[in-house]
Motif scaffolding. Structure first.
Motif, PDB file in Angstrom:
ATOM      1  N   THR A 277      -9.068   2.740  29.666  1.00 34.44           N
ATOM      2  CA  THR A 277     -10.218   0.715  28.981  1.00 34.44           C
ATOM      3  C   THR A 277      -9.337  -0.536  29.588  1.00 34.44           C
ATOM      4  OG1 THR A 277      -7.846   0.672  27.487  1.00 34.44           O
ATOM      5  CG2 THR A 277      -9.388   1.364  26.119  1.00 34.44           C
ATOM      6  N   THR A 278      -8.320  -0.341  30.597  1.00 38.58           N
ATOM      7  CA  THR A 278      -8.090  -1.147  31.707  1.00 38.58           C
ATOM      8  C   THR A 278      -9.466  -1.277  32.426  1.00 38.58           C
ATOM      9  OG1 THR A 278      -5.302  -1.529  30.700  1.00 38.58           O
ATOM     10  CG2 THR A 278      -6.107  -1.923  32.956  1.00 38.58           C
ATOM     11  N   PHE A 281     -12.594  -2.373  31.820  1.00 40.57           N
ATOM     12  CA  PHE A 281     -12.772  -3.547  31.413  1.00 40.57           C
ATOM     13  C   PHE A 281     -12.574  -4.148  33.158  1.00 40.57           C
ATOM     14  CE2 PHE A 281      -9.632  -7.645  32.075  1.00 40.57           C
ATOM     15  CZ  PHE A 281     -10.595  -7.972  31.242  1.00 40.57           C
ATOM     16  N   GLY A 294     -12.183  -1.083  26.350  1.00 38.85           N
ATOM     17  CA  GLY A 294     -12.158  -1.971  27.721  1.00 38.85           C
ATOM     18  C   GLY A 294     -13.995  -2.861  28.084  1.00 38.85           C
ATOM     19  N   LEU A 297     -14.129  -5.676  25.515  1.00 36.72           N
ATOM     20  CA  LEU A 297     -13.485  -6.513  25.885  1.00 36.72           C
ATOM     21  C   LEU A 297     -13.732  -7.496  27.123  1.00 36.72           C
ATOM     22  CD1 LEU A 297      -9.943  -5.009  24.788  1.00 36.72           C
ATOM     23  CD2 LEU A 297     -10.198  -7.047  24.331  1.00 36.72           C
ATOM     24  N   ILE A 310     -12.805 -10.300  21.203  1.00 36.22           N
ATOM     25  CA  ILE A 310     -11.616  -9.570  21.403  1.00 36.22           C
ATOM     26  C   ILE A 310     -10.712  -8.933  19.931  1.00 36.22           C
ATOM     27  CG2 ILE A 310      -9.673 -10.136  22.409  1.00 36.22           C
ATOM     28  CD1 ILE A 310     -11.037 -12.769  22.882  1.00 36.22           C
ATOM     29  N   ILE A 311     -11.117  -9.550  18.333  1.00 35.88           N
ATOM     30  CA  ILE A 311      -9.846  -9.000  18.007  1.00 35.88           C
ATOM     31  C   ILE A 311     -10.678  -7.184  17.580  1.00 35.88           C
ATOM     32  CG2 ILE A 311      -9.776  -9.344  15.537  1.00 35.88           C
ATOM     33  CD1 ILE A 311      -8.112 -11.249  17.154  1.00 35.88           C
ATOM     34  N   ALA A 314      -9.514  -4.974  20.713  1.00 31.48           N
ATOM     35  CA  ALA A 314      -8.247  -5.008  20.135  1.00 31.48           C
ATOM     36  C   ALA A 314      -7.458  -4.605  19.341  1.00 31.48           C
ATOM     37  CB  ALA A 314      -7.301  -6.614  20.679  1.00 31.48           C
ATOM     38  N   LEU A 317      -7.659  -0.791  19.638  1.00 30.02           N
ATOM     39  CA  LEU A 317      -7.180   0.100  20.609  1.00 30.02           C
ATOM     40  C   LEU A 317      -5.731   0.175  20.195  1.00 30.02           C
ATOM     41  CD1 LEU A 317      -7.648   1.167  23.555  1.00 30.02           C
ATOM     42  CD2 LEU A 317      -7.301  -1.443  24.118  1.00 30.02           C
ATOM     43  N   ALA A 318      -4.678  -0.933  19.239  1.00 27.74           N
ATOM     44  CA  ALA A 318      -3.238  -1.221  19.232  1.00 27.74           C
ATOM     45  C   ALA A 318      -3.422  -0.398  18.152  1.00 27.74           C
ATOM     46  CB  ALA A 318      -3.441  -2.162  18.518  1.00 27.74           C
ATOM     47  N   THR A 321      -2.614   2.950  19.769  1.00 23.81           N
ATOM     48  CA  THR A 321      -1.941   3.362  20.297  1.00 23.81           C
ATOM     49  C   THR A 321      -0.380   4.135  19.380  1.00 23.81           C
ATOM     50  OG1 THR A 321      -2.989   1.547  21.910  1.00 23.81           O
ATOM     51  CG2 THR A 321      -0.509   2.591  22.040  1.00 23.81           C
ATOM     52  N   LEU A 322      -0.554   2.687  17.732  1.00 25.51           N
ATOM     53  CA  LEU A 322       0.869   2.624  17.388  1.00 25.51           C
ATOM     54  C   LEU A 322       0.749   3.796  16.361  1.00 25.51           C
ATOM     55  CD1 LEU A 322       0.412  -0.681  16.084  1.00 25.51           C
ATOM     56  CD2 LEU A 322       2.490   0.216  17.513  1.00 25.51           C
ATOM     57  N   ARG A 325       1.830   6.591  18.556  1.00 20.28           N
ATOM     58  CA  ARG A 325       3.528   6.632  18.606  1.00 20.28           C
ATOM     59  C   ARG A 325       4.301   6.763  18.043  1.00 20.28           C
ATOM     60  NH1 ARG A 325       4.811   1.268  22.797  1.00 20.28           N
ATOM     61  NH2 ARG A 325       3.305   1.888  24.324  1.00 20.28           N
TER      62      ARG A 325
ATOM     63  N   GLY B 164       5.029  -4.411  18.909  1.00 24.19           N
ATOM     64  CA  GLY B 164       3.850  -4.482  18.413  1.00 24.19           C
ATOM     65  C   GLY B 164       2.977  -4.839  19.844  1.00 24.19           C
ATOM     66  N   ALA B 167       2.059  -2.436  22.263  1.00 28.50           N
ATOM     67  CA  ALA B 167       1.091  -1.316  22.198  1.00 28.50           C
ATOM     68  C   ALA B 167      -0.090  -1.486  22.798  1.00 28.50           C
ATOM     69  CB  ALA B 167       0.664  -0.947  20.491  1.00 28.50           C
ATOM     70  N   LEU B 168      -0.444  -3.234  22.870  1.00 24.07           N
ATOM     71  CA  LEU B 168      -1.761  -3.625  23.645  1.00 24.07           C
ATOM     72  C   LEU B 168      -1.151  -3.493  25.280  1.00 24.07           C
ATOM     73  CD1 LEU B 168      -1.760  -6.694  21.413  1.00 24.07           C
ATOM     74  CD2 LEU B 168      -3.376  -4.490  21.484  1.00 24.07           C
ATOM     75  N   PRO B 169      -2.515  -2.819  25.931  1.00 25.63           N
ATOM     76  CA  PRO B 169      -2.509  -3.025  27.680  1.00 25.63           C
ATOM     77  C   PRO B 169      -2.257  -5.125  27.502  1.00 25.63           C
ATOM     78  CG  PRO B 169      -3.947  -1.476  26.642  1.00 25.63           C
ATOM     79  CD  PRO B 169      -3.745  -2.002  25.252  1.00 25.63           C
ATOM     80  N   PHE B 171      -4.614  -6.738  29.549  1.00 23.57           N
ATOM     81  CA  PHE B 171      -5.157  -7.267  29.617  1.00 23.57           C
ATOM     82  C   PHE B 171      -5.972  -7.632  28.044  1.00 23.57           C
ATOM     83  CE2 PHE B 171      -8.679  -4.737  27.587  1.00 23.57           C
ATOM     84  CZ  PHE B 171      -8.348  -3.566  27.819  1.00 23.57           C
ATOM     85  N   VAL B 172      -5.424  -6.892  27.348  1.00 32.92           N
ATOM     86  CA  VAL B 172      -5.741  -7.607  25.549  1.00 32.92           C
ATOM     87  C   VAL B 172      -4.559  -7.881  25.310  1.00 32.92           C
ATOM     88  CG1 VAL B 172      -5.562  -6.432  23.516  1.00 32.92           C
ATOM     89  CG2 VAL B 172      -6.782  -5.360  24.855  1.00 32.92           C
ATOM     90  N   LEU B 175      -5.729 -11.385  26.792  1.00 35.09           N
ATOM     91  CA  LEU B 175      -7.277 -11.618  26.371  1.00 35.09           C
ATOM     92  C   LEU B 175      -6.576 -13.092  25.388  1.00 35.09           C
ATOM     93  CD1 LEU B 175     -10.030  -9.691  27.243  1.00 35.09           C
ATOM     94  CD2 LEU B 175     -10.172 -12.266  27.728  1.00 35.09           C
ATOM     95  N   GLY B 176      -5.994 -12.131  24.606  1.00 31.68           N
ATOM     96  CA  GLY B 176      -5.021 -13.036  23.402  1.00 31.68           C
ATOM     97  C   GLY B 176      -5.100 -14.072  23.361  1.00 31.68           C
ATOM     98  N   LEU B 179      -7.680 -16.821  23.973  1.00 26.66           N
ATOM     99  CA  LEU B 179      -8.271 -17.096  23.010  1.00 26.66           C
ATOM    100  C   LEU B 179      -7.059 -17.828  21.699  1.00 26.66           C
ATOM    101  CD1 LEU B 179     -11.055 -15.998  21.386  1.00 26.66           C
ATOM    102  CD2 LEU B 179      -8.909 -14.662  19.979  1.00 26.66           C
ATOM    103  N   VAL B 291      -5.389  -7.039  37.067  1.00 25.04           N
ATOM    104  CA  VAL B 291      -5.582  -7.703  35.757  1.00 25.04           C
ATOM    105  C   VAL B 291      -5.574  -8.801  35.029  1.00 25.04           C
ATOM    106  CG1 VAL B 291      -6.101  -7.481  33.235  1.00 25.04           C
ATOM    107  CG2 VAL B 291      -5.005  -5.466  34.784  1.00 25.04           C
TER     108      VAL B 291
END
Lengths: 334, 350
Positions: A277-278, A281, A294, A297, A310-311, A314, A317-318, A321-322, A325, B164, B167-169, B171-172, B175-176, B179, B291
Motif C-alpha cells: 500500500t505504501t 501510495f 494505497g 489514500l 482516509i478513514i 485506513a 488496512l488497520a 494488520t491487527l 497480528r 494500534g 498496525a498502520l503504515p 503514510f496512513v 495522512l491521519g 486530517l 513517505v
C-alpha cells in the motif's frame, strides 16, 4: 479462564475479518457493486458517504467518491483483491524461499555441506558452457538439463577414483547471510523504490520484487531455530542410524521449525500489505489503473478535507494488520 | 575499540558497494532511447530539421555528456553473424568511470536538471538530516520516558494505543495527522504542506527556528509516532525483565523507590537490546522520510528519491541509494560506540 475466553473472542473476530476480506477480494467481479472499478462518475465528484441517492441515478455511492468520481467502496473491494493477488503470494513465496535458505544455512552451516570435487568440476564446466553457448539458443538449455541428468548418473562410477572422492564444503551459511546483509544495507523501501524504477511496473514484477527483498526475515528466524535444533540429541541419533543430511533436515529438523514459520507468516503478510500500500501510495510498483488501498489514500492528498478517503481505507488496512497480528499473538500464548 | 569498528566496517562496506553497483548496473540495462530522444528534441527545437549525420553526432555528444557512451561493464556479449562472442572491454566502460568518479566524490549529473548529483543531494540532505536526526533523538528520548512511566505504574491503555498505531503504515499515520491537525474543517493548527516562504538572511534566528518548527511539526510527529511503538514495547519488556532480577530486588530492599530502581539500576541493562533497534533507526527514518516528504511536500532526500524513481533520473537515484547506505554505516558505527559506552563487558572483549 476469563483471559482465554477473551482471547478466543478476539481470535474469532480476527478470523472473521480476514475471511471477509479474502472472500470479498476473491468474489469481487461477481459482487453486485453498482460501479465498475476505476470508472469515473463525473456527476458525483468528491461526494461524502452515506448520502441519499440522487434522483437521476438510483445507485448510490455508499462510501462516497474521490476527486475523480471513483466509488470508494468499489476501490476498497478491488483493493482487497489486489492485496490477495500480490501480497499473499509474495508473502508465501518469501516464506518458502526464506525457509529453504534459512534452514539449509542453519542446518549445514559453513562446513556441513560437502560437495565432492566431481560435482564442483561438473557444475563449473556446465556453468561456463551455459554462459558461453546457451544464452541465445533456448533449446540448448534442455540439452544442458539432460546433460546434467546424465552426468549425475556418470558421476557415481567416477567417484571410484580416489582423488575425485575428496570434497570441498560449500559455505551455505556465509552465502545466505551475505545475500541477506546485501539486501539489508539499504532500507527496504528505498531499495524497492530504486529497483521498481528500473523495471516496468507489472503485477509479476512487484511480486518478484517483494519476494526477493523480503525473504531474509523468515530466513533469519528459521536459521536461528535450526541452529538450536541441530544441536539436539535426536538429530545426532538420526545421523547415527545413517540417514543422509537432506533426509534429517526435511523429515526431522524442519518440522521443529514449522511452528516458527507458521507464526511468522501472518506477520510477513501484514508487513507486505503495508509495503504494497505504501508503494501504491507513492505511485510505484503496481500498473496504473489497478485499484489498491494505497491508491485510494493517495487520492486524499488532493482533497485533505475528504475524511472518507482516509478513514475507510485506513480502517480496512488497520483491521487486516491487527487481525493478522491477533492470529500470531494467540499462537505465541497458546 | 578502533579495531572492533574497523572489523565491522570491513564487513559491511562490501555489501554496500555491491548493492549500489547492482542498482547502477540494473539502471544502465534499461533502454535509454526515450531519454536520448527527449534530449535530441530539446536540441532541435526551433532549428531546421537535422540530417542523419548531425543526429548521430548530437546523439554521441548527449551520450558523452550523460556518461552513457561506451559499454556498460568490463565485459559484454556481442552478437554478430558468426554467433555471440564475449568481449573484454577493459577499463573504458561506464561502470568503471562511474565508480572511479564516485570515489572522487563526483556522482555525475542529473538527467533532468543537469545539475551535479552531489549538489542536488547535498541540498536535499541539508533539509532531511535535521528532520531525521531530531526524529531519532526525540523518538529515543520519548520511548525511554514512556517505558519508565509504564514500568512505574503508567496507564496500561497506553500500550494498546501504541499497538494500534503500530498496525498502520507511516503514510496512513501521516495522512491521519494531516486530517486531524491541518484541516480547515477540524483543527487548523499546522500547515498541511510546504516550508512557508523563504526566510531571508536578516530574519532573526528565533523567528527562523520557530518557523522551521511550525512547518516541520507534523512530519516530525508522524516519524516519531511510527517508530515509537516498537521502541517502547521492547524497552518496556526489557525493563520488566530486568526489574525481576535479583539485583533489582536488592535495590528495592534497601529502600529505593520504583522510579529510582528503574532509572539507576535497570535502565542501563535494559538499553542493551534496544541499541540494535537504534542501529536501524536512522536509515529507517530516511526511508520514512520518503513517505513523509511526499505527503507534506517538503524539499528533502525522500522526495528527491521518489521523484527520481518516478522520472527515471538514475544518477540521482543511484547517488541517493549510495548516500542512504552510507547513513546506515554511520548508524552501525554509532550503535557500536553506544554498546561500548553502555556495557563494560564488550569493552573487555574487544
Amino acid at each position: 479462564m476469563r483471559l482465554h475466553k477473551k482471547g478466543s473472542t478476539l481470535q474469532m473476530i480476527a478470523i472473521g475479518w480476514l475471511l471477509l476480506v479474502a472472500s470479498v477480494g476473491l468474489l469481487a467481479p461477481w459482487l453486485p457493486l453498482p460501479f465498475p472499478p476505476d470508472s469515473v462518475d463525473l456527476n458525483n465528484i468528491a461526494q461524502s458517504p452515506f448520502l441519499p441517492p440522487s434522483d437521476v441515478k438510483p445507485s448510490r455511492h455508499w462510501l462516497g467518491t474521490d476527486g475523480y468520481g471513483r466509488d470508494v467502496l468499489t476501490a476498497l473491494v478491488y483493493g482487497a483483491r489486489t492485496a490477495l493477488l500480490v501480497s499473499l503470494p509474495a508473502a508465501f513465496a518469501a516464506t518458502v524461499l526464506g525457509t529453504f535458505l534459512g534452514s539449509t544455512a542453519g542446518f549445514w552451516g559453513n562446513s556441513g555441506f560437502h560437495i565432492p570435487i566431481v560435482y564442483w568440476l561438473i557444475t563449473s564446466l556446465l556453468f561456463l558452457g551455459a554462459v558461453g553457448l546457451a544464452s541465445d539458443f533456448p533449446p540448448l538449455w534442455w540439452t544442458l538439463l539432460l546433460g546434467l541428468v546424465a552426468v549425475t548418473v556418470i558421476s557415481k562410477p567416477l567417484m571410484r577414483i580416489p582423488m575425485l572422492r575428496l570434497s570441498w564444503p560449500l559455505p551455505i551459511d556465509r552465502l545466505v547471510l551475505g545475500a541477506a546483509s546485501l539486501l539489508a544495507s539499504v532500507p527496504r523501501l528505498v531499495l524497492i523504490l530504486a529497483l521498481a524504477a528500473v523495471q516496468d511496473s507489472s503485477l509479476i514484477g512487484l511480486f518478484l520484487l517483494l519476494t526477493f527483498t523480503y525473504w531474509p526475515e523468515p530466513a533469519h528466524l528459521v536459521r536461528a531455530e535450526l541452529l538450536r535444533v541441530r544441536a539436539l540429541p535426536y538429530i545426532e541419533s538420526a545421523r547415527a542410524i545413517g540417514l543422509s543430511g537432506g533426509q534429517i533436515l526435511w523429515r526431522h529438523a524442519l518440522p521443529n521449525a514449522w511452528r516458527t514459520v507458521r507464526t511468522a507468516f501472518p506477520l510477513s503478510l501484514s508487513d507486505l500489505i503495508g509495503l504494497e500500500t505504501t508503494l501504491s501510495f507513492l505511485g510505484v510498483g503496481l500498473p496504473s489503473g489497478m485499484p489498491s488501498w494505497g491508491r485510494t489514500l493517495a487520492a486524499a492528498r488532493l482533497d485533505p478535507t475528504a475524511w472518507w478517503l482516509i478513514i475507510f481505507p485506513a480502517l480496512a488496512l488497520a483491521g487486516t494488520t491487527l487481525a493478522l497480528r491477533q492470529l500470531t499473538a494467540n499462537r505465541i500464548t497458546a | 575499540m578502533g579495531r572492533f569498528l574497523l572489523y565491522r566496517l570491513l564487513r559491511t562496506i562490501p555489501a554496500t558497494w555491491a548493492i549500489v553497483s547492482i542498482v547502477f548496473l540494473l539502471s544502465r540495462t534499461l533502454p535509454t532511447d526515450d531519454l536520448l530522444g527527449q534530449a535530441l528534441i530539446d536540441k532541435s527545437v526551433g532549428s531546421r530539421s537535422i540530417t542523419a549525420a548531425e543526429r548521430e553526432a548530437t546523439l554521441l555528444r548527449v551520450q558523452q555528456r550523460l556518461g552513457l557512451a561506451g559499454p556498460v561493464f568490463y565485459f559484454s556479449r556481442i552478437h554478430s553473424t558468426a554467433g555471440t562472442v564475449w568481449q573484454w572491454n577493459g577499463t573504458d566502460n561506464q561502470y568503471h568511470r562511474w565508480l572511479s568518479n564516485a570515489v572522487k566524490g563526483d556522482l555525475g549529473q542529473s538527467y533532468r536538471s543537469g545539475q551535479p548529483v552531489t549538489a542536488v543531494l547535498g541540498e536535499a540532505l541539508w533539509f532531511t538530516l535535521p528532520l531525521t536526526t531530531s526524529a531519532a533523538l526525540l523518538a529515543t528520548l520519548l520511548s525511554v520516558i514512556l517505558a519508565l512511566w509504564l514500568v512505574c505504574g503508567g496507564p496500561a491503555f497506553l500500550l494498546s494505543i501504541l499497538y494500534g498505531i503500530d498496525a498502520l503504515p507511516l503514510f496512513v499515520v501521516a495522512l491521519g495527522l494531516m486530517l486531524l491537525l491541518a484541516n480547515p474543517d477540524i483543527i487548523p493548527l499546522f500547515p498541511a504542506y510546504g516550508m512557508g516562504q523563504q526566510t531571508t538572511e536578516n530574519t532573526p534566528w528565533n523567528v527562523q527556528i520557530s518557523s522551521y518548527l511550525y512547518y516541520s511539526a507534523l512530519p516530525l510527529a508522524s516519524l516519531i509516532l511510527v517508530k515509537l511503538p516498537s521502541l517502547v514495547v521492547q524497552l518496556h519488556d526489557a525493563l520488566r525483565h530486568e526489574l525481576g532480577a535479583n539485583y533489582a530486588n536488592t535495590a528495592r530492599a534497601k529502600g529505593l523507590s520504583a522510579y529510582q530502581v528503574a532509572t539507576r539500576h535497570a535502565l542501563r541493562n535494559a538499553m542493551l537490546p534496544i541499541i540494535v533497534l537504534l542501529t536501524d533507526l536512522l536509515p529507517a527514518l530516511v526511508a520514512g522520510a520518503v513517505v513523509v516528504e511526499v505527503i507534506f511536500a517538503l524539499p528533502g532526500m525522500g522526495r528527491l528519491l521518489a521523484d527520481a524513481a518516478a522520472a527515471h533520473d538514475f544518477p540521482v537515484l543511484v547517488g541517493g541509494v549510495l548516500l542512504v547506505a552510507m547513513m546506515r554505516l554511520l548508524g552501525l558505527v554509532v550503535a557500536d560506540m553506544l554498546y561500548f559506552l553502555t556495557d563494560p563487558r564488550i569493552r573487555l572483549q574487544a
